[in-house]
Design a protein around this motif. Structure first.
Motif, PDB file in Angstrom:
ATOM      1  N   ILE A 104      87.880  35.348  93.882  1.00 22.59           N
ATOM      2  CA  ILE A 104      87.074  36.570  93.764  1.00 22.59           C
ATOM      3  C   ILE A 104      87.432  37.299  92.471  1.00 22.59           C
ATOM      4  CG2 ILE A 104      86.566  38.810  94.813  1.00 22.59           C
ATOM      5  CD1 ILE A 104      87.123  37.567  97.512  1.00 22.59           C
ATOM      6  N   LEU A 105      86.413  37.741  91.743  1.00 21.23           N
ATOM      7  CA  LEU A 105      86.625  38.541  90.535  1.00 21.23           C
ATOM      8  C   LEU A 105      86.840  39.994  90.966  1.00 21.23           C
ATOM      9  CD1 LEU A 105      83.841  37.004  88.264  1.00 21.23           C
ATOM     10  CD2 LEU A 105      86.279  36.475  88.272  1.00 21.23           C
ATOM     11  N   TRP A 106      88.101  40.337  91.148  1.00 25.31           N
ATOM     12  CA  TRP A 106      88.421  41.645  91.729  1.00 25.31           C
ATOM     13  C   TRP A 106      88.062  42.803  90.803  1.00 25.31           C
ATOM     14  CZ3 TRP A 106      89.297  42.055  96.684  1.00 25.31           C
ATOM     15  CH2 TRP A 106      89.738  40.928  97.391  1.00 25.31           C
ATOM     16  N   ASP A 107      87.966  42.544  89.498  1.00 28.52           N
ATOM     17  CA  ASP A 107      87.595  43.612  88.571  1.00 28.52           C
ATOM     18  C   ASP A 107      86.175  44.119  88.828  1.00 28.52           C
ATOM     19  OD1 ASP A 107      90.040  43.417  87.422  1.00 28.52           O
ATOM     20  OD2 ASP A 107      89.391  42.178  85.728  1.00 28.52           O
ATOM     21  N   GLU A 108      85.339  43.277  89.476  1.00 28.21           N
ATOM     22  CA  GLU A 108      83.946  43.665  89.738  1.00 28.21           C
ATOM     23  C   GLU A 108      83.799  44.440  91.051  1.00 28.21           C
ATOM     24  OE1 GLU A 108      81.678  40.126  89.700  1.00 28.21           O
ATOM     25  OE2 GLU A 108      82.051  39.678  87.571  1.00 28.21           O
ATOM     26  N   ILE A 109      84.870  44.470  91.850  1.00 24.68           N
ATOM     27  CA  ILE A 109      84.821  45.159  93.148  1.00 24.68           C
ATOM     28  C   ILE A 109      85.176  46.625  92.967  1.00 24.68           C
ATOM     29  CG2 ILE A 109      85.640  45.129  95.533  1.00 24.68           C
ATOM     30  CD1 ILE A 109      84.185  42.589  94.664  1.00 24.68           C
ATOM     31  N   GLU A 110      84.454  47.505  93.667  1.00 23.01           N
ATOM     32  CA  GLU A 110      84.728  48.943  93.579  1.00 23.01           C
ATOM     33  C   GLU A 110      86.154  49.261  94.022  1.00 23.01           C
ATOM     34  OE1 GLU A 110      81.957  51.214  95.789  1.00 23.01           O
ATOM     35  OE2 GLU A 110      80.201  50.486  94.697  1.00 23.01           O
ATOM     36  N   LYS A 111      86.690  50.332  93.459  1.00 22.41           N
ATOM     37  CA  LYS A 111      88.053  50.751  93.770  1.00 22.41           C
ATOM     38  C   LYS A 111      88.225  51.033  95.261  1.00 22.41           C
ATOM     39  CE  LYS A 111      91.355  54.440  92.692  1.00 22.41           C
ATOM     40  NZ  LYS A 111      91.616  55.641  91.876  1.00 22.41           N
ATOM     41  N   THR A 112      87.253  51.752  95.854  1.00 22.00           N
ATOM     42  CA  THR A 112      87.361  52.094  97.286  1.00 22.00           C
ATOM     43  C   THR A 112      87.355  50.845  98.159  1.00 22.00           C
ATOM     44  OG1 THR A 112      84.958  52.385  97.357  1.00 22.00           O
ATOM     45  CG2 THR A 112      86.291  54.350  97.003  1.00 22.00           C
ATOM     46  N   LYS A 113      86.584  49.831  97.767  1.00 14.38           N
ATOM     47  CA  LYS A 113      86.535  48.584  98.530  1.00 14.38           C
ATOM     48  C   LYS A 113      87.900  47.877  98.489  1.00 14.38           C
ATOM     49  CE  LYS A 113      82.063  48.556  99.591  1.00 14.38           C
ATOM     50  NZ  LYS A 113      81.644  49.753  98.917  1.00 14.38           N
ATOM     51  N   LYS A 114      88.515  47.856  97.290  1.00 15.27           N
ATOM     52  CA  LYS A 114      89.830  47.200  97.156  1.00 15.27           C
ATOM     53  C   LYS A 114      90.902  47.912  97.990  1.00 15.27           C
ATOM     54  CE  LYS A 114      89.617  46.956  92.518  1.00 15.27           C
ATOM     55  NZ  LYS A 114      89.970  46.564  91.132  1.00 15.27           N
ATOM     56  N   ILE A 115      90.855  49.244  97.988  1.00 17.68           N
ATOM     57  CA  ILE A 115      91.830  50.008  98.784  1.00 17.68           C
ATOM     58  C   ILE A 115      91.644  49.697 100.270  1.00 17.68           C
ATOM     59  CG2 ILE A 115      92.487  52.319  99.526  1.00 17.68           C
ATOM     60  CD1 ILE A 115      91.836  53.276  96.666  1.00 17.68           C
ATOM     61  N   ASN A 116      90.406  49.681 100.735  1.00 16.93           N
ATOM     62  CA  ASN A 116      90.138  49.401 102.145  1.00 16.93           C
ATOM     63  C   ASN A 116      90.555  47.992 102.528  1.00 16.93           C
ATOM     64  OD1 ASN A 116      88.693  51.568 103.830  1.00 16.93           O
ATOM     65  ND2 ASN A 116      87.706  51.747 101.832  1.00 16.93           N
ATOM     66  N   ILE A 117      90.299  47.002 101.667  1.00 15.06           N
ATOM     67  CA  ILE A 117      90.718  45.617 101.960  1.00 15.06           C
ATOM     68  C   ILE A 117      92.241  45.544 102.067  1.00 15.06           C
ATOM     69  CG2 ILE A 117      90.841  43.283 100.981  1.00 15.06           C
ATOM     70  CD1 ILE A 117      88.025  43.824  99.812  1.00 15.06           C
ATOM     71  N   TYR A 118      92.924  46.203 101.153  1.00 19.11           N
ATOM     72  CA  TYR A 118      94.390  46.226 101.171  1.00 19.11           C
ATOM     73  C   TYR A 118      94.904  46.813 102.491  1.00 19.11           C
ATOM     74  CZ  TYR A 118      99.148  47.019  99.363  1.00 19.11           C
ATOM     75  OH  TYR A 118     100.498  47.001  99.168  1.00 19.11           O
ATOM     76  N   ARG A 119      94.379  47.999 102.875  1.00 15.96           N
ATOM     77  CA  ARG A 119      94.860  48.676 104.085  1.00 15.96           C
ATOM     78  C   ARG A 119      94.502  47.896 105.360  1.00 15.96           C
ATOM     79  NH1 ARG A 119      98.885  51.621 102.362  1.00 15.96           N
ATOM     80  NH2 ARG A 119      98.320  53.491 101.177  1.00 15.96           N
ATOM     81  N   ILE A 120      93.316  47.285 105.372  1.00 13.22           N
ATOM     82  CA  ILE A 120      92.902  46.522 106.560  1.00 13.22           C
ATOM     83  C   ILE A 120      93.837  45.334 106.778  1.00 13.22           C
ATOM     84  CG2 ILE A 120      91.090  44.979 107.447  1.00 13.22           C
ATOM     85  CD1 ILE A 120      89.062  46.926 106.102  1.00 13.22           C
ATOM     86  N   LEU A 121      94.124  44.578 105.708  1.00 15.85           N
ATOM     87  CA  LEU A 121      95.031  43.424 105.837  1.00 15.85           C
ATOM     88  C   LEU A 121      96.440  43.895 106.210  1.00 15.85           C
ATOM     89  CD1 LEU A 121      93.875  41.237 102.804  1.00 15.85           C
ATOM     90  CD2 LEU A 121      93.457  40.823 105.236  1.00 15.85           C
ATOM     91  N   GLN A 122      96.859  44.989 105.628  1.00 16.90           N
ATOM     92  CA  GLN A 122      98.189  45.523 105.943  1.00 16.90           C
ATOM     93  C   GLN A 122      98.274  45.913 107.420  1.00 16.90           C
ATOM     94  OE1 GLN A 122      99.359  49.425 104.315  1.00 16.90           O
ATOM     95  NE2 GLN A 122     101.103  48.350 103.361  1.00 16.90           N
ATOM     96  N   GLU A 123      97.211  46.574 107.926  1.00 24.47           N
ATOM     97  CA  GLU A 123      97.195  46.993 109.325  1.00 24.47           C
ATOM     98  C   GLU A 123      97.226  45.786 110.256  1.00 24.47           C
ATOM     99  OE1 GLU A 123      97.817  50.191 111.198  1.00 24.47           O
ATOM    100  OE2 GLU A 123      96.499  50.768 109.558  1.00 24.47           O
ATOM    101  N   LEU A 124      96.467  44.734 109.914  1.00 28.45           N
ATOM    102  CA  LEU A 124      96.455  43.518 110.732  1.00 28.45           C
ATOM    103  C   LEU A 124      97.848  42.869 110.783  1.00 28.45           C
ATOM    104  CD1 LEU A 124      93.069  41.923 109.623  1.00 28.45           C
ATOM    105  CD2 LEU A 124      93.647  42.717 111.924  1.00 28.45           C
ATOM    106  N   LEU A 125      98.508  42.800 109.636  1.00 25.02           N
ATOM    107  CA  LEU A 125      99.821  42.146 109.579  1.00 25.02           C
ATOM    108  C   LEU A 125     100.901  42.983 110.277  1.00 25.02           C
ATOM    109  CD1 LEU A 125      99.611  40.778 105.942  1.00 25.02           C
ATOM    110  CD2 LEU A 125      99.588  39.439 108.048  1.00 25.02           C
ATOM    111  N   VAL A 126     100.781  44.310 110.186  1.00 25.66           N
ATOM    112  CA  VAL A 126     101.737  45.174 110.898  1.00 25.66           C
ATOM    113  C   VAL A 126     101.578  44.990 112.398  1.00 25.66           C
ATOM    114  CG1 VAL A 126     102.288  47.577 111.441  1.00 25.66           C
ATOM    115  CG2 VAL A 126     101.977  46.880 109.060  1.00 25.66           C
ATOM    116  N   ASN A 127     100.317  44.950 112.867  1.00 28.39           N
ATOM    117  CA  ASN A 127     100.063  44.721 114.290  1.00 28.39           C
ATOM    118  C   ASN A 127     100.612  43.376 114.740  1.00 28.39           C
ATOM    119  OD1 ASN A 127      98.887  47.113 114.899  1.00 28.39           O
ATOM    120  ND2 ASN A 127      96.773  46.403 114.691  1.00 28.39           N
ATOM    121  N   MET A 128     100.430  42.371 113.868  1.00 30.12           N
ATOM    122  CA  MET A 128     100.951  41.039 114.182  1.00 30.12           C
ATOM    123  C   MET A 128     102.478  41.085 114.345  1.00 30.12           C
ATOM    124  SD  MET A 128     102.825  38.474 112.465  1.00 30.12           S
ATOM    125  CE  MET A 128     102.592  38.943 110.761  1.00 30.12           C
ATOM    126  N   LYS A 129     103.120  41.752 113.419  1.00 25.28           N
ATOM    127  CA  LYS A 129     104.588  41.803 113.434  1.00 25.28           C
ATOM    128  C   LYS A 129     105.114  42.528 114.668  1.00 25.28           C
ATOM    129  CE  LYS A 129     108.468  43.065 110.445  1.00 25.28           C
ATOM    130  NZ  LYS A 129     108.850  43.653 109.142  1.00 25.28           N
TER     131      LYS A 129
END
Length: 575
Positions: A475-500
């Protein structure tokens, strides 16, 4: 300051409002109208000629009366002339000419209030379009006629007309659905002429659907038409009976066809006469065939010549009358136009000022409202964030810190085992404190975003947990909006924290894929799973749902006890 997106919307809105306020708007001027004796005399002359079937002379005087109509005359006189002209053209099968006569006059008839006059106009237009095979337009005018506030007879006539169009479209079931309920109505049966036509149409639909009920309706219709002694309508029913018996009883079919021919010939209905002759030619033989064929050819030549002459005559009458009055009408039209412009200019200016003032007030209200709402949402988000962090610190660290302090006070730390236990507890507390800090720290969204994202994910990759990551580098992350990147980061983080915390998974798979307008994230682990029917979406799962909802995305959870946990996420790119 107004946010950029809101500023753009308001600019477009203001431009449209100001533009619309500058457009010319017609100003209605109420005038008292009175009958014009000259026009009424012309109409009376035209009516006499029409009554004596001198249609060319009737057309001439209706047209002369029409072009003498002015805004000071009742619109009803103009409508009456135009309607009768179109009706005469339709009578002589000049359907295109009839349609042109009425359509050109429709803008001037917009103020006509008499439903009976409007009904006749719409009926003539519907009939014209039906005869030139433009069935959809025909139906639109018939339905306009149907919705007018007219009497029972006119409504029945209109429904019969609609049914006739359905028949031409071969929509026999639709026709029956429209007409059958009417056949049992007492008020409908009182209008004998239209009721007989209704029965005839129903019988024809049943005939085309090969239903035995057709003969019953034909017979009843024929009985009423015989009482009325309507040669044209009797001829139509006789022809339908000829078609009905054509396959099973040809002699009887020919008998009815001859009766139909006789009625149509007596009613001077050339088109229907030709139709019946064509039927007889197809089914006759010998001398009858020869005789009917000769008659058919003569009638065809005759009717073509008559129709063409009529069309040419009507066109010449219109042209000559128009040429005669054209200059006078131009002068009158210009005078009316100037008066309207002068009278309407002041009104348009006043309306423009009011609209501009209201627009400015609306913009100010909208600005303060949006600004106030943005501040409230910011305070609310800050409060929720602080509350969540506070709760997490209390739930996850406070008790452990207390236990560590109690352990240090009550145990002999000179003993190596006790000392090591305390160090391990403190190390675990420090590790979890670091995790909480990472969860709430600012997220890098520049060119180092993918490195930061990988580091966060790898932090959950331990000797007991293996994470398989796929698609991140495509994925060309430079083309993705800043808010989208922040949300993707937090969503994956939340999933992994729940897993742990909860899943006890040893293998996690994360796939990220970008299509034309969405980002797809698929998460799956082999943990102990949860019962989605019993659990309310709380804590981590609720946080994930909230984040996705704020950016208009979608999420689906799939899990059962001891069967692992799966999440399917779809995030729009351009919301």
């Amino acid at each position: 300051m107004i946010p950029q997106r809101i500023h753009t919307y308001l600019s477009i809105f203001l431009t449209l409002v100001v533009f619309s306020s500058c457009q010319k708007k017609p100003v209605a001027i109420t005038q008292k109208t009175k009958p014009n004796p000259e026009i009424r005399q012309l109409i009376a002359t035209a009516d006499k000629f029409r009554a004596s079937k001198q249609l060319d002379s009737a057309f001439y005087y209706y047209n002369k009366a029409k072009i003498n109509c002015t805004p000071t005359n009742p619109i009803s006189d103009y409508a009456y002339c135009v309607t009768n002209m179109a009706d005469i053209q339709q009578t002589l099968d000049d359907f295109l000419g009839s349609e042109t006569t009425l359509v050109k006059a429709l803008p001037l008839l917009s103020s006509l209030k008499n439903p009976d006059s409007l009904w006749k106009i719409y009926t003539i237009l519907g009939t014209n379009y039906s005869n030139i095979y433009n069935y959809d337009t025909a139906l639109s005018y018939f339905y306009k006629a149907l919705y007018l506030n007219t009497g029972v007879v006119k409504k029945l006539t209109t429904k019969n007309n609609i049914g006739a169009v359905f028949i031409k479209q071969k929509k026999y079931n639709a026709c029956l659905q429209l007409l059958l309920p009417l056949s049992s109505s007492t008020s409908v049966q009182e209008s004998r002429e239209q009721y007989s036509r209704l029965l005839d149409n129903i019988g024809f639909c049943y005939f085309k659907l090969e239903k035995k009920e057709a003969l019953l309706y034909y017979t009843k219709s024929l009985e009423i038409k015989s009482e009325l002694k309507d040669a044209y309508q009797l001829g139509k029913t006789y022809y339908h009976l000829a078609e009905y018996y054509q396959k099973n009883n040809l002699p009887l079919s020919i008998k009815y066809a001859k009766l139909s021919y006789e009625k149509h010939r007596n009613s001077d209905c050339i088109d229907q006469t030709l139709k019946v002759l064509a039927f007889l030619i197809k089914n006759d033989s010998g001398k009858e065939l020869e005789k009917n064929s000769i008659t058919y050819v003569k009638l065809t030549d005759s009717i073509s010549e008559v129709k063409q002459k009529a069309k040419n005559l009507f066109a010449r009458i219109k042209y000559d009358s128009k040429k005669e009055k054209d200059e006078n009408l131009k002068l009158k039209a210009q005078k009316i136009k100037n008066e309207l412009q002068l009278e309407g200019q002041e009104t348009r200016n006043n309306i423009s000022y009011i609209i501009i003032l209201l627009t400015l007030v609306l913009i100010l209200i909208l600005y303060f409202y949006l600004n106030s709402r943005a501040n409230r949402e910011k305070l609310k988000a800050t409060y929720h964030s602080e509350t969540r962090i506070s709760k997490k610190l209390h739930d996850e660290l406070a008790n452990d810190v207390y236990h560590a302090m109690a352990f240090a006070e009550n145990r002999d730390l000179s003993i190596i085992e006790n000392k090591n236990n305390l160090i391990n507890s403190l190390t675990d507390i420090y590790s979890r404190t670091t995790d909480i800090s990472k969860e709430n720290c600012p997220i890098i969204t520049d060119i180092n975003y993918i490195i930061s994202l990988k580091e966060m994910i790898s932090g959950f990759n331990t000797s007991n947990v293996t994470i398989v990551l796929s698609g991140l580098d495509t994925i060309l992350w430079d083309e993705i909006e800043k808010t989208k990147k922040i949300n993707i980061y937090r969503i994956l983080q939340e999933l992994l924290v729940n897993m742990k915390k909860h899943s006890k998974a040893t293998l996690i798979g994360i796939t990220i894929k970008k299509t034309t307008d969405v980002i797809l994230i698929n998460y799956a682990d082999n943990g102990q799973g949860i019962d989605l029917k019993k659990i309310g979406f709380k804590n981590g799962l609720q946080n994930i749902e909230n984040r996705i909802a704020t950016i208009k995305g979608g999420v689906t959870f799939d899990s059962n006890p001891k069967e692992g946990f799966k999440v399917f996420i779809k995030l729009p790119l351009y919301h």
